[in-house]
Design an enzyme around this catalytic site. Structure first.
Site, PDB file in Angstrom:
ATOM      1  N   ASN A  27     -12.924  -3.437   2.793  1.00 43.30           N
ATOM      2  CA  ASN A  27     -13.853  -2.309   2.890  1.00 43.30           C
ATOM      3  C   ASN A  27     -14.833  -2.375   1.721  1.00 43.30           C
ATOM      4  O   ASN A  27     -14.421  -2.550   0.574  1.00 43.30           O
ATOM      5  CB  ASN A  27     -13.079  -0.988   2.850  1.00 43.30           C
ATOM      6  CG  ASN A  27     -12.187  -0.796   4.068  1.00 43.30           C
ATOM      7  OD1 ASN A  27     -12.535  -1.217   5.166  1.00 43.30           O
ATOM      8  ND2 ASN A  27     -11.031  -0.178   3.870  1.00 43.30           N
ATOM      9  N   GLN A  46     -14.157   2.409   1.656  1.00 46.13           N
ATOM     10  CA  GLN A  46     -13.613   2.012   0.353  1.00 46.13           C
ATOM     11  C   GLN A  46     -13.370   3.257  -0.502  1.00 46.13           C
ATOM     12  O   GLN A  46     -14.262   4.096  -0.666  1.00 46.13           O
ATOM     13  CB  GLN A  46     -14.564   1.053  -0.382  1.00 46.13           C
ATOM     14  CG  GLN A  46     -13.947   0.507  -1.664  1.00 46.13           C
ATOM     15  CD  GLN A  46     -14.818  -0.541  -2.368  1.00 46.13           C
ATOM     16  OE1 GLN A  46     -15.942  -0.824  -1.961  1.00 46.13           O
ATOM     17  NE2 GLN A  46     -14.278  -1.100  -3.443  1.00 46.13           N
ATOM     18  N   ASP A  74       0.848  -1.198   0.000  1.00 46.71           N
ATOM     19  CA  ASP A  74       0.000   0.000   0.000  1.00 46.71           C
ATOM     20  C   ASP A  74       0.881   1.245   0.000  1.00 46.71           C
ATOM     21  O   ASP A  74       1.901   1.317   0.675  1.00 46.71           O
ATOM     22  CB  ASP A  74      -0.913  -0.008   1.236  1.00 46.71           C
ATOM     23  CG  ASP A  74      -2.076   0.950   1.095  1.00 46.71           C
ATOM     24  OD1 ASP A  74      -3.225   0.475   0.981  1.00 46.71           O
ATOM     25  OD2 ASP A  74      -1.846   2.173   1.091  1.00 46.71           O
ATOM     26  N   ILE A  75       0.473   2.243  -0.780  1.00 49.22           N
ATOM     27  CA  ILE A  75       1.254   3.480  -0.913  1.00 49.22           C
ATOM     28  C   ILE A  75       1.220   4.304   0.382  1.00 49.22           C
ATOM     29  O   ILE A  75       2.106   5.126   0.613  1.00 49.22           O
ATOM     30  CB  ILE A  75       0.705   4.290  -2.114  1.00 49.22           C
ATOM     31  CG1 ILE A  75       1.762   5.223  -2.668  1.00 49.22           C
ATOM     32  CG2 ILE A  75      -0.584   5.022  -1.770  1.00 49.22           C
ATOM     33  CD1 ILE A  75       1.374   5.821  -4.025  1.00 49.22           C
ATOM     34  N   HIS A 120     -10.379  -5.437  -3.229  1.00 46.92           N
ATOM     35  CA  HIS A 120      -9.035  -5.770  -2.732  1.00 46.92           C
ATOM     36  C   HIS A 120      -9.113  -6.084  -1.254  1.00 46.92           C
ATOM     37  O   HIS A 120      -9.893  -5.480  -0.520  1.00 46.92           O
ATOM     38  CB  HIS A 120      -8.063  -4.605  -2.959  1.00 46.92           C
ATOM     39  CG  HIS A 120      -8.572  -3.291  -2.435  1.00 46.92           C
ATOM     40  ND1 HIS A 120      -9.476  -2.520  -3.136  1.00 46.92           N
ATOM     41  CD2 HIS A 120      -8.335  -2.641  -1.270  1.00 46.92           C
ATOM     42  CE1 HIS A 120      -9.771  -1.442  -2.432  1.00 46.92           C
ATOM     43  NE2 HIS A 120      -9.101  -1.484  -1.290  1.00 46.92           N
TER      44      HIS A 120
END
Ligand code: 5GP
Ligand code: ZN
Length: 114
Positions: A87, A94, A30-31, A100
Protein backbone atom coordinates in the site's frame (compact mmCIF):
# COMPACT_ATOMS: atom_id res chain seq x y z
CA UNK A 1 13.19 6.95 13.20
CA UNK A 2 12.51 7.45 16.86
CA UNK A 3 8.72 7.35 16.92
CA UNK A 4 8.07 4.94 14.04
CA UNK A 5 6.23 1.82 15.27
CA UNK A 6 8.00 -0.52 12.82
CA UNK A 7 11.42 0.94 13.72
CA UNK A 8 10.59 0.17 17.36
CA UNK A 9 9.61 -3.41 16.44
CA UNK A 10 12.79 -3.99 14.41
CA UNK A 11 14.88 -2.63 17.30
CA UNK A 12 12.98 -5.12 19.52
CA UNK A 13 11.65 -2.28 21.67
CA UNK A 14 8.07 -3.39 20.96
CA UNK A 15 6.97 -7.03 20.93
CA UNK A 16 6.01 -8.77 17.70
CA UNK A 17 5.72 -12.35 16.51
CA UNK A 18 8.92 -12.45 14.47
CA UNK A 19 9.16 -15.02 11.70
CA UNK A 20 12.42 -13.93 10.06
CA UNK A 21 15.29 -11.51 10.57
CA UNK A 22 18.53 -10.79 8.73
CA UNK A 23 20.85 -7.77 8.62
CA UNK A 24 18.53 -5.83 6.30
CA UNK A 25 15.04 -7.20 6.93
CA UNK A 26 12.51 -8.28 9.54
CA UNK A 27 9.27 -10.21 9.05
CA UNK A 28 6.59 -10.44 11.73
CA UNK A 29 2.90 -11.36 11.97
CA UNK A 30 0.36 -8.59 11.47
CA UNK A 31 -1.43 -7.63 14.70
CA UNK A 32 -4.77 -7.56 12.84
CA UNK A 33 -4.54 -10.46 10.37
CA UNK A 34 -6.68 -10.33 7.21
CA UNK A 35 -5.94 -13.96 6.27
CA UNK A 36 -4.79 -17.14 8.10
CA UNK A 37 -1.24 -16.11 7.20
CA UNK A 38 -0.62 -12.35 7.29
CA UNK A 39 3.00 -11.34 7.66
CA UNK A 40 4.66 -7.95 7.22
CA UNK A 41 8.08 -7.96 5.56
CA UNK A 42 9.96 -4.78 6.40
CA UNK A 43 13.38 -3.36 5.48
CA UNK A 44 15.32 -2.21 8.55
CA UNK A 45 16.08 1.06 6.81
CA UNK A 46 13.30 3.59 7.45
CA UNK A 47 11.79 4.46 4.06
CA UNK A 48 8.37 6.11 4.39
CA UNK A 49 6.76 4.57 1.30
CA UNK A 50 7.47 3.16 -2.15
CA UNK A 51 7.19 6.67 -3.49
CA UNK A 52 10.04 7.79 -1.22
CA UNK A 53 12.47 5.16 -2.52
CA UNK A 54 15.71 6.34 -4.07
CA UNK A 55 17.61 4.56 -6.87
CA UNK A 56 20.18 3.35 -4.29
CA UNK A 57 17.41 1.40 -2.58
CA UNK A 58 16.58 -0.77 -5.60
CA UNK A 59 18.79 -3.64 -4.45
CA UNK A 60 17.41 -3.47 -0.90
CA UNK A 61 13.82 -3.65 -2.18
CA UNK A 62 14.71 -6.61 -4.37
CA UNK A 63 16.14 -8.31 -1.30
CA UNK A 64 12.99 -7.64 0.74
CA UNK A 65 10.89 -9.13 -2.06
CA UNK A 66 13.12 -12.20 -2.18
CA UNK A 67 12.78 -12.57 1.61
CA UNK A 68 8.99 -12.35 1.15
CA UNK A 69 9.17 -15.25 -1.29
CA UNK A 70 11.26 -17.29 1.14
CA UNK A 71 8.90 -16.58 4.06
CA UNK A 72 5.95 -17.64 1.86
CA UNK A 73 7.73 -20.93 1.18
CA UNK A 74 8.49 -21.41 4.88
CA UNK A 75 4.79 -20.84 5.62
CA UNK A 76 3.88 -23.54 3.07
CA UNK A 77 2.05 -21.15 0.74
CA UNK A 78 3.75 -22.02 -2.55
CA UNK A 79 1.12 -24.59 -3.62
CA UNK A 80 -1.99 -22.60 -2.77
CA UNK A 81 -0.55 -19.25 -3.83
CA UNK A 82 -0.24 -16.04 -1.90
CA UNK A 83 -0.65 -12.32 -2.34
CA UNK A 84 1.98 -9.60 -1.77
CA UNK A 85 0.64 -6.09 -1.24
CA UNK A 86 2.43 -2.76 -0.97
CA UNK A 87 0.00 0.00 0.00
CA UNK A 88 1.40 3.39 -0.99
CA UNK A 89 -0.17 6.54 0.45
CA UNK A 90 -3.14 7.01 2.78
CA UNK A 91 -5.57 6.89 -0.15
CA UNK A 92 -4.38 3.37 -0.95
CA UNK A 93 -4.72 2.21 2.65
CA UNK A 94 -1.21 2.83 3.96
CA UNK A 95 -1.41 3.51 7.71
CA UNK A 96 2.19 2.89 8.83
CA UNK A 97 4.65 5.10 7.00
CA UNK A 98 7.59 2.70 7.03
CA UNK A 99 7.56 0.72 3.79
CA UNK A 100 6.41 -2.91 4.16
CA UNK A 101 5.10 -5.75 2.05
CA UNK A 102 2.00 -7.59 3.26
CA UNK A 103 2.24 -11.35 2.66
CA UNK A 104 -1.26 -12.86 2.71
CA UNK A 105 -2.19 -16.49 2.27
CA UNK A 106 -4.17 -19.46 3.53
CA UNK A 107 -7.49 -18.48 1.96
CA UNK A 108 -8.89 -17.76 -1.49
CA UNK A 109 -8.15 -14.21 -2.66
CA UNK A 110 -10.65 -12.27 -4.71
CA UNK A 111 -9.86 -9.80 -7.48
CA UNK A 112 -10.02 -6.83 -7.71
CA UNK A 113 -8.98 -6.01 -4.14
CA UNK A 114 -11.23 -3.58 -2.29
P1 5GP B 1 -0.68 -0.50 5.97
O1 5GP B 1 -2.10 -0.12 6.34
O2 5GP B 1 0.27 0.64 6.30
O3 5GP B 1 -0.50 -1.04 4.60
O4 5GP B 1 -0.32 -1.71 6.93
C1 5GP B 1 0.02 -1.54 8.26
C2 5GP B 1 -0.22 -2.87 8.94
O5 5GP B 1 0.47 -2.85 10.17
C3 5GP B 1 -1.71 -3.13 9.27
O6 5GP B 1 -2.10 -4.33 8.63
C4 5GP B 1 -1.73 -3.23 10.78
O7 5GP B 1 -2.61 -4.22 11.25
C5 5GP B 1 -0.28 -3.55 11.14
N1 5GP B 1 0.16 -3.05 12.41
C6 5GP B 1 -0.04 -1.79 12.91
N2 5GP B 1 0.53 -1.68 14.12
C7 5GP B 1 1.11 -2.89 14.39
C8 5GP B 1 1.85 -3.39 15.51
O8 5GP B 1 2.11 -2.72 16.50
N3 5GP B 1 2.28 -4.67 15.43
C9 5GP B 1 2.02 -5.47 14.34
N4 5GP B 1 2.48 -6.72 14.38
N5 5GP B 1 1.33 -5.02 13.28
C10 5GP B 1 0.88 -3.76 13.31
ZN1 ZN C 1 10.48 3.24 10.65
Amino acid sequence: MKHCIFCKILRHELPAQMVFEDDQTVAFRDINPQAPTHILVVPKRHIASLHDCSPEEEVLLGHVLRVTRNVAEKEGLQESGYRVILNTGAGAGQSVFHIHFHLLGGRLMSWPPG
